[in-house]
Design an enzyme around this catalytic site. Structure first.
Site, PDB file in Angstrom:
ATOM      1  N   LYS A  93      64.876 -13.719  83.900  1.00 44.45           N
ATOM      2  CA  LYS A  93      64.327 -13.318  82.727  1.00 44.45           C
ATOM      3  C   LYS A  93      63.357 -12.459  82.120  1.00 44.45           C
ATOM      4  O   LYS A  93      62.560 -11.899  81.460  1.00 44.45           O
ATOM      5  CB  LYS A  93      64.464 -14.772  81.468  1.00 44.45           C
ATOM      6  CG  LYS A  93      63.654 -14.307  79.798  1.00 44.45           C
ATOM      7  CD  LYS A  93      63.502 -15.088  78.997  1.00 44.45           C
ATOM      8  CE  LYS A  93      62.639 -15.773  79.188  1.00 44.45           C
ATOM      9  NZ  LYS A  93      60.774 -15.544  78.000  1.00 44.45           N
ATOM     10  N   ASN A  94      62.289 -12.878  82.560  1.00 42.58           N
ATOM     11  CA  ASN A  94      60.714 -12.793  82.595  1.00 42.58           C
ATOM     12  C   ASN A  94      60.390 -11.359  83.488  1.00 42.58           C
ATOM     13  O   ASN A  94      59.828 -10.839  83.086  1.00 42.58           O
ATOM     14  CB  ASN A  94      59.486 -13.711  82.819  1.00 42.58           C
ATOM     15  CG  ASN A  94      59.721 -14.617  82.022  1.00 42.58           C
ATOM     16  OD1 ASN A  94      60.020 -14.575  81.240  1.00 42.58           O
ATOM     17  ND2 ASN A  94      58.949 -15.684  82.054  1.00 42.58           N
TER      18      ASN A  94
ATOM     19  N   CYS B 203      57.286 -17.860  72.076  1.00 38.56           N
ATOM     20  CA  CYS B 203      56.840 -18.861  71.783  1.00 38.56           C
ATOM     21  C   CYS B 203      55.531 -19.517  71.142  1.00 38.56           C
ATOM     22  O   CYS B 203      54.309 -18.342  71.794  1.00 38.56           O
ATOM     23  CB  CYS B 203      57.035 -20.248  72.896  1.00 38.56           C
ATOM     24  SG  CYS B 203      58.950 -19.745  73.516  1.00 38.56           S
TER      25      CYS B 203
ATOM     26  N   ARG C  77      47.577 -16.889  71.605  1.00 41.88           N
ATOM     27  CA  ARG C  77      47.936 -16.175  72.973  1.00 41.88           C
ATOM     28  C   ARG C  77      47.565 -15.033  72.263  1.00 41.88           C
ATOM     29  O   ARG C  77      48.062 -13.447  72.484  1.00 41.88           O
ATOM     30  CB  ARG C  77      49.398 -16.078  72.417  1.00 41.88           C
ATOM     31  CG  ARG C  77      50.357 -17.245  72.775  1.00 41.88           C
ATOM     32  CD  ARG C  77      52.161 -17.280  72.868  1.00 41.88           C
ATOM     33  NE  ARG C  77      52.378 -16.757  74.668  1.00 41.88           N
ATOM     34  CZ  ARG C  77      53.200 -16.894  74.995  1.00 41.88           C
ATOM     35  NH1 ARG C  77      54.727 -17.546  74.062  1.00 41.88           N
ATOM     36  NH2 ARG C  77      53.842 -16.078  75.898  1.00 41.88           N
TER      37      ARG C  77
ATOM     38  N   ILE D  73      45.230 -10.753  72.898  1.00 44.72           N
ATOM     39  CA  ILE D  73      46.335  -9.743  73.912  1.00 44.72           C
ATOM     40  C   ILE D  73      44.888  -9.058  74.332  1.00 44.72           C
ATOM     41  O   ILE D  73      44.844  -8.008  74.780  1.00 44.72           O
ATOM     42  CB  ILE D  73      47.232  -9.053  73.177  1.00 44.72           C
ATOM     43  CG1 ILE D  73      46.617  -8.519  72.129  1.00 44.72           C
ATOM     44  CG2 ILE D  73      48.583 -10.048  72.794  1.00 44.72           C
ATOM     45  CD1 ILE D  73      47.306  -7.275  71.493  1.00 44.72           C
ATOM     46  N   ASP D  74      43.562  -9.229  74.230  1.00 39.36           N
ATOM     47  CA  ASP D  74      42.130  -8.751  74.856  1.00 39.36           C
ATOM     48  C   ASP D  74      42.747  -7.998  76.088  1.00 39.36           C
ATOM     49  O   ASP D  74      41.774  -7.138  76.850  1.00 39.36           O
ATOM     50  CB  ASP D  74      41.671  -9.275  74.541  1.00 39.36           C
ATOM     51  CG  ASP D  74      41.437 -11.286  75.397  1.00 39.36           C
ATOM     52  OD1 ASP D  74      41.887 -11.817  75.471  1.00 39.36           O
ATOM     53  OD2 ASP D  74      40.650 -11.064  76.597  1.00 39.36           O
ATOM     54  N   GLN D  75      43.336  -8.947  77.104  1.00 36.59           N
ATOM     55  CA  GLN D  75      43.889  -8.437  78.533  1.00 36.59           C
ATOM     56  C   GLN D  75      44.307  -7.048  78.580  1.00 36.59           C
ATOM     57  O   GLN D  75      43.951  -6.335  79.404  1.00 36.59           O
ATOM     58  CB  GLN D  75      43.378  -9.162  79.766  1.00 36.59           C
ATOM     59  CG  GLN D  75      42.617  -9.966  79.917  1.00 36.59           C
ATOM     60  CD  GLN D  75      41.201  -9.812  79.995  1.00 36.59           C
ATOM     61  OE1 GLN D  75      41.035  -8.813  81.669  1.00 36.59           O
ATOM     62  NE2 GLN D  75      40.358 -10.028  78.924  1.00 36.59           N
TER      63      GLN D  75
ATOM     64  N   ASP E  42      55.439 -22.624  83.045  1.00 33.13           N
ATOM     65  CA  ASP E  42      56.933 -22.490  82.133  1.00 33.13           C
ATOM     66  C   ASP E  42      58.598 -23.670  82.762  1.00 33.13           C
ATOM     67  O   ASP E  42      59.243 -24.476  82.683  1.00 33.13           O
ATOM     68  CB  ASP E  42      57.932 -21.830  83.318  1.00 33.13           C
ATOM     69  CG  ASP E  42      57.562 -20.354  82.048  1.00 33.13           C
ATOM     70  OD1 ASP E  42      57.068 -19.053  82.372  1.00 33.13           O
ATOM     71  OD2 ASP E  42      56.265 -21.016  80.446  1.00 33.13           O
TER      72      ASP E  42
ATOM     73  N   ARG F  81      67.147 -17.696  74.308  1.00 27.83           N
ATOM     74  CA  ARG F  81      66.851 -16.749  74.466  1.00 27.83           C
ATOM     75  C   ARG F  81      66.329 -16.283  75.618  1.00 27.83           C
ATOM     76  O   ARG F  81      66.250 -15.593  76.304  1.00 27.83           O
ATOM     77  CB  ARG F  81      65.272 -16.610  74.358  1.00 27.83           C
ATOM     78  CG  ARG F  81      64.920 -16.669  72.513  1.00 27.83           C
ATOM     79  CD  ARG F  81      63.523 -16.864  71.678  1.00 27.83           C
ATOM     80  NE  ARG F  81      62.928 -15.790  72.668  1.00 27.83           N
ATOM     81  CZ  ARG F  81      61.249 -16.512  73.196  1.00 27.83           C
ATOM     82  NH1 ARG F  81      61.177 -16.737  72.581  1.00 27.83           N
ATOM     83  NH2 ARG F  81      60.914 -15.053  73.875  1.00 27.83           N
TER      84      ARG F  81
HETATM   85  C1  EPZ Z   1      54.225 -15.099  80.788  1.00 22.99           C
HETATM   86  O1  EPZ Z   1      53.538 -15.067  78.734  1.00 22.99           O
HETATM   87  C2  EPZ Z   1      55.727 -15.725  80.022  1.00 22.99           C
HETATM   88  N1  EPZ Z   1      56.993 -14.845  79.059  1.00 22.99           N
HETATM   89  C3  EPZ Z   1      55.111 -16.694  79.787  1.00 22.99           C
HETATM   90  O2  EPZ Z   1      57.473 -18.244  80.005  1.00 22.99           O
HETATM   91  C4  EPZ Z   1      54.346 -17.994  80.842  1.00 22.99           C
HETATM   92  O3  EPZ Z   1      53.805 -19.272  80.246  1.00 22.99           O
HETATM   93  C5  EPZ Z   1      53.299 -17.328  81.129  1.00 22.99           C
HETATM   94  O4  EPZ Z   1      53.401 -15.619  81.329  1.00 22.99           O
HETATM   95  C6  EPZ Z   1      52.322 -17.563  82.547  1.00 22.99           C
HETATM   96  O5  EPZ Z   1      53.437 -17.469  83.683  1.00 22.99           O
HETATM   97  C7  EPZ Z   1      56.980 -13.828  79.440  1.00 22.99           C
HETATM   98  O6  EPZ Z   1      56.910 -13.362  80.812  1.00 22.99           O
HETATM   99  C8  EPZ Z   1      57.266 -13.083  78.590  1.00 22.99           C
HETATM  100  P1  EPZ Z   1      50.189 -14.494  80.020  1.00 22.99           P
HETATM  101  P2  EPZ Z   1      52.084 -14.581  79.082  1.00 22.99           P
HETATM  102  O7  EPZ Z   1      49.549 -13.389  80.044  1.00 22.99           O
HETATM  103  O8  EPZ Z   1      51.888 -12.716  79.692  1.00 22.99           O
HETATM  104  C9  EPZ Z   1      45.965 -15.925  78.332  1.00 22.99           C
HETATM  105  C10 EPZ Z   1      58.627 -18.738  79.300  1.00 22.99           C
HETATM  106  O9  EPZ Z   1      58.372 -19.583  78.614  1.00 22.99           O
HETATM  107  N2  EPZ Z   1      44.929 -14.771  78.206  1.00 22.99           N
HETATM  108  O10 EPZ Z   1      49.437 -14.681  81.061  1.00 22.99           O
HETATM  109  O11 EPZ Z   1      51.938 -14.211  77.378  1.00 22.99           O
HETATM  110  C11 EPZ Z   1      46.716 -16.441  77.421  1.00 22.99           C
HETATM  111  O12 EPZ Z   1      45.815 -17.351  76.896  1.00 22.99           O
HETATM  112  C12 EPZ Z   1      57.463 -17.611  78.405  1.00 22.99           C
HETATM  113  O13 EPZ Z   1      59.466 -17.801  79.858  1.00 22.99           O
HETATM  114  C13 EPZ Z   1      44.179 -13.518  77.342  1.00 22.99           C
HETATM  115  O14 EPZ Z   1      43.699 -14.928  77.419  1.00 22.99           O
HETATM  116  O15 EPZ Z   1      50.940 -15.135  79.762  1.00 22.99           O
HETATM  117  C14 EPZ Z   1      47.172 -17.722  78.819  1.00 22.99           C
HETATM  118  O16 EPZ Z   1      45.839 -18.995  78.661  1.00 22.99           O
HETATM  119  C15 EPZ Z   1      56.442 -18.860  77.825  1.00 22.99           C
HETATM  120  N3  EPZ Z   1      44.243 -12.721  76.999  1.00 22.99           N
HETATM  121  C16 EPZ Z   1      46.372 -17.156  80.371  1.00 22.99           C
HETATM  122  O17 EPZ Z   1      45.901 -15.767  79.904  1.00 22.99           O
HETATM  123  C17 EPZ Z   1      45.382 -11.248  77.489  1.00 22.99           C
HETATM  124  O18 EPZ Z   1      45.022 -10.635  77.045  1.00 22.99           O
HETATM  125  C18 EPZ Z   1      48.096 -16.824  81.054  1.00 22.99           C
HETATM  126  O19 EPZ Z   1      48.878 -15.813  79.945  1.00 22.99           O
HETATM  127  C19 EPZ Z   1      46.310 -12.615  76.881  1.00 22.99           C
HETATM  128  C20 EPZ Z   1      46.660 -13.805  78.198  1.00 22.99           C
END
Ligand code: EPZ
Length: 437
Positions: free
Chosen positions: A22-23, A120, A125, A127-129, A310, A402
């Site tokens: 999925k991801n 979810c 969550r 998106i600053d990065q 996950d 989903r």
């Molecule tokens: C992806 O979410 C996955 N979703 C999530 O899977 C998964 O839990 C996550 O990666 C971690 O592996 C998809 O791929 C669609 P991150 P994502 O950016 O990209 C922080 C599922 O069950 N962060 O890796 O949103 C954030 O708050 C879903 O399939 C920032 O601080 O996760 C978190 O603490 C649920 N700033 C950490 O980084 C940012 O700009 C990891 O988030 C982005 C993230």
């Protein structure tokens, strides 16, 4: 309302075929916007998130041809920015991955617009990065009115060096997509290393990009003028596979989990072995067997190759059935324990303190009416229902659908007593007087 009705207690036996990841799919479909030509995507999972993204691309002017259950031909040659519409926003608000449209549109057109993503709810969550990386590539990025708007300052993105403050799957993916056609070289450091990051890099390279280092913590991208069409088969879903491994651990039995990459499951296999589950690895399958009692253990979720966040709700459910005290530390999300309230309805003994859950194993969970709070929380309560005494009803199953292709059919084939029924909520008349409201 559609719900799953599960009568627990059947050990799972047989073979289950794992679908495409999925991801990976939710990153590769938006990335196809960058390609002028036909992208033939194979091993796509049939889940609502991929359906949503294919509908978005179709609204944007892409031609979407379904070849068979898991193969689609996408041609984004005629995609236009001025085709963005309210129909699209109604879809992009639903899913997290819609923010990849920003990186893809920026890379293709030098400008982009999409809604803030859904997905979810595990607390904040940010998106600053994503914004940091796209800005470094030369875009002005603004978030206002529920929309993300971006435009390359001089009409085109330029390669640069980016150091991510936090390991982020989404930010890594968004920047990779945008940088694929930026002028010059982009080096991204402190990137995510998940299997789906490598899959996206392989997809981009098969369409003519030059992406190196995916799977390590530094990715180097040499921008190319444009991407051409091609064929790409997605990797199997690590988390779907892990979910079925956890289900066998919870119910007992013996199941062949087929069409997997065992290496992607190393952290899950190792944790289950600690719990007295037998795991035997083949080239493209794992055999999971649990005959004796489950043992308690401790789990800390981390970015790949650590134990995946996950899989945290699913392993938490298995630990409810393991004798002794287990401790889970959630290392990625602020609030990923909503499923615990549902498990408590089934007799689970769990205490939560911030990002740590203390699980005291019980002899048996008992069936109840529970809900899927999010995608993986939904998988957790299904596993609980399979292992519990009596009948469990799972509501809000749209979250589960989903990310899990044909979960009812796959579990039925393994001997589970599970069906999807459409029944009204429990009529209040049946609720005993002592239940308020
Ligand atoms: C992806 O979410 C996955 N979703 C999530 O899977 C998964 O839990 C996550 O990666 C971690 O592996 C998809 O791929 C669609 P991150 P994502 O950016 O990209 C922080 C599922 O069950 N962060 O890796 O949103 C954030 O708050 C879903 O399939 C920032 O601080 O996760 C978190 O603490 C649920 N700033 C950490 O980084 C940012 O700009 C990891 O988030 C982005 C993230």
């Amino acid at each position: 309302m559609e719900k799953y009705v599960i009568r627990g207690g059947n050990p799972l036996r047989g073979t289950v075929d794992i679908s495409g990841a999925k991801n990976a799919a939710v990153a590769i479909i938006p990335a196809a916007i960058m390609v002028r030509g036909v992208c033939r995507l194979e091993n796509l999972p049939q889940i609502s998130d991929t359906d949503t993204l294919l509908r978005v691309l179709s609204y944007m002017g892409a031609s979407v041809r379904t070849i068979n259950r898991s193969t689609v031909e996408l041609d984004c040659t005629n995609v236009k920015l001025d085709s963005l519409s309210e129909d699209i926003w109604a879809l992009t608000r639903r899913i997290r991955a819609s923010y990849y449209l920003i990186g893809a549109m920026l890379g293709r057109f030098g400008a982009a617009c999409s809604t803030m993503p859904g997905g979810c709810n595990f607390g904040l969550r940010p998106i600053d990065q994503h914004i940091k990386g796209l800005t470094a590539l030369g875009a002005d990025v603004r978030v206002e009115g529920g929309f993300i708007r971006a435009a390359a300052r001089d009409g085109h993105l330029h390669g640069t060096k980016i150091y991510l403050d936090k390991v982020s799957v989404g930010a890594t993916i968004n920047i990779m997509i945008a940088a694929a056609t930026a002028e010059g070289v982009t080096v991204i450091e402190n990137v995510a290393r998940e299997p789906h990051i490598v899959d996206l890099a392989n997809f981009l390279n098969s369409m003519g990009a030059d992406v190196r280092g995916a799977g390590t913590d530094v990715i180097k991208i040499r921008g190319v003028k444009e991407l051409h069409g091609g064929t790409y088969a997605l990797i199997p879903d690590q988390i779907e596979a892990g979910t079925y491994m956890a289900a066998v651990a919870a119910t007992g039995g013996a199941v062949k989990i087929a069409n997997v990459i065992p290496k992607h499951l190393d952290c899950i296999s190792s944790k289950l072995r600690e719990m007295n589950v037998e795991i035997e690895e083949g080239d493209d399958y794992v055999l999971v067997r649990r005959e004796g009692d489950l043992r308690h253990t401790n789990v800390k979720t981390m970015p790949y190759p650590g134990f995946p966040t996950d899989m945290q709700p699913q392993i938490g459910t298995v630990l409810c059935c393991a004798s002794g005290l287990s401790v889970i530390t959630e290392g990625v999300w602020d609030n990923r324990y909503k499923y615990i309230e549902e498990l408590r309805k089934m007799g689970a003994q769990i205490q939560v303190d911030g990002r740590t859950a203390f699980i005291q194993g019980v002899d048996r969970l008992t069936g109840a009416t529970v809900r899927a709070c999010d995608l993986r929380a939904g998988a957790a309560v299904v596993i609980a229902g399979l292992a519990a005494d009596g009948v469990t009803r799972v509501e809000d199953i749209q979250y589960i659908e989903r990310g899990y292709q044909n979960i009812v059919g796959k579990l039925q084939a393994l001997g589970a007593d599970i069906k999807c029924v459409d029944e009204p909520d429990e009529p209040s008349a049946l609720r005993p007087a002592w239940i308020a409201g």
